[in-house]
Write an enzyme that holds these catalytic residues in place. Structure first.
Site, PDB file in Angstrom:
ATOM      1  CE  LYS A  50      -2.123  -0.951   3.915  1.00 43.11           C
ATOM      2  NZ  LYS A  50      -1.486  -2.213   4.320  1.00 43.11           N
ATOM      3  NE  ARG A 108      -3.493  -1.373  10.403  1.00 46.90           N
ATOM      4  CZ  ARG A 108      -2.400  -0.765   9.961  1.00 46.90           C
ATOM      5  NH1 ARG A 108      -2.449   0.373   9.346  1.00 46.90           N
ATOM      6  NH2 ARG A 108      -1.229  -1.333  10.133  1.00 46.90           N
ATOM      7  NE  ARG A 151       7.648  -3.090   5.477  1.00 44.13           N
ATOM      8  CZ  ARG A 151       6.363  -2.893   5.719  1.00 44.13           C
ATOM      9  NH1 ARG A 151       5.585  -2.347   4.808  1.00 44.13           N
ATOM     10  NH2 ARG A 151       5.837  -3.289   6.870  1.00 44.13           N
ATOM     11  NE  ARG A 167       7.046  -0.979   9.527  1.00 42.51           N
ATOM     12  CZ  ARG A 167       5.781  -0.867   9.117  1.00 42.51           C
ATOM     13  NH1 ARG A 167       5.525  -0.276   7.966  1.00 42.51           N
ATOM     14  NH2 ARG A 167       4.804  -1.351   9.830  1.00 42.51           N
ATOM     15  NE  ARG A 180       2.894  -5.113  11.226  1.00 40.18           N
ATOM     16  CZ  ARG A 180       3.859  -5.020  10.305  1.00 40.18           C
ATOM     17  NH1 ARG A 180       4.985  -5.692  10.427  1.00 40.18           N
ATOM     18  NH2 ARG A 180       3.681  -4.259   9.271  1.00 40.18           N
TER      19      ARG A 180
END
Ligand code: AMP
Length: 211
Positions: A13, A85, A124, A157, A168
């Site tokens: 996203k 969310r 990532r 992260r 998550r």
């Protein structure tokens, strides 16, 4: 254009939001980025958010709603990345937009199988300075370990660790996925196949929005 980007963590996203912003100039409001910035600056909001973020849980609604509404105040066009969310956030947003005589144009729902999502999250890398997003295989920085835009050293992260990733994804399924039906019922949902490289996905987005 008023857009929501919906989908599990790691689906891309943020990457798509940055591309849309670069091409069309729409302001991106990425709640995760705002919270990480607050954490890095050790503001009271950042300190409150830290415990939730490092556990992979959602930060309490009242904190997040406030930072989003403050930024939405004066915007005609926006892209929401990572907000809403859950249903309660979606209702707050709907009421806010109604009050201001605005409505959403579309909700893009990005779809990808879990295995590919975990692979994206674990590779990532992000730039702590300018927020650029990379992937060690699919989208590496041309400057190696450094950000190709601003030169800062890239980082992983804190919440992209295997245990937190699992949490998550579970939180997404329980709390965020019901928004798919919510926006479908309002005729706003556009599913987007998120497989393939960022450019391929971007072309699907542009096509879906008839841009
Ligand atoms: P993201 O960068 O969107 O993956 O967000 C990282 C983390 O920030 C999430 O795992 C949550 O802990 C927190 N967060 C971001 N957006 C929200 C939101 N809309 N509501 C609650 N927590 C959020």
């Amino acid at each position: 254009m008023r857009l929501i980007l919906l989908g599990p963590p790691g689906i891309g996203k943020g990457t798509q939001a940055q591309r849309l912003q670069q091409q069309f100039g729409w302001t991106v409001i990425a709640t995760g980025d705002l919270l990480r910035e607050a954490m890095a600056n050790r503001t009271p909001l950042g300190e409150q958010a830290r415990t939730y973020i490092t556990r992979g849980e959602l930060v309490p609604d009242e904190l997040v709603n406030q930072i989003v509404m403050e930024r939405l105040q004066s915007l005609e066009s926006f892209i929401l990345d990572g907000y809403p969310r859950n249903l309660s956030q979606a209702q707050v947003l709907e009421a806010f937009l109604q009050q201001h005589g605005q409505s959403l144009d579309a909700v893009l729902a990005f779809e990808l199988d879990d295995e590919a999502i975990v692979a994206r999250l674990s590779g990532r890398r992000i730039c702590p300075q300018c927020g650029a997003i990379y992937h060690i295989v699919a989208n590496p920085s041309r400057a190696g370990e450094r950000c190709e835009r601003c030169g800062a050293t890239l980082i992983i992260r804190e919440d992209d660790q295997p245990d937190t990733i699992r949490r998550r994804l579970a939180v997404y399924r329980q709390q965020t996925a019901p928004l798919i039906d919510y926006y479908q019922q309002r005729g706003l949902l556009i599913p987007i196949d998120a497989s393939g490289d960022p450019e391929t996905v971007y072309q699907r987005v542009v096509h879906a929005l008839s841009l």
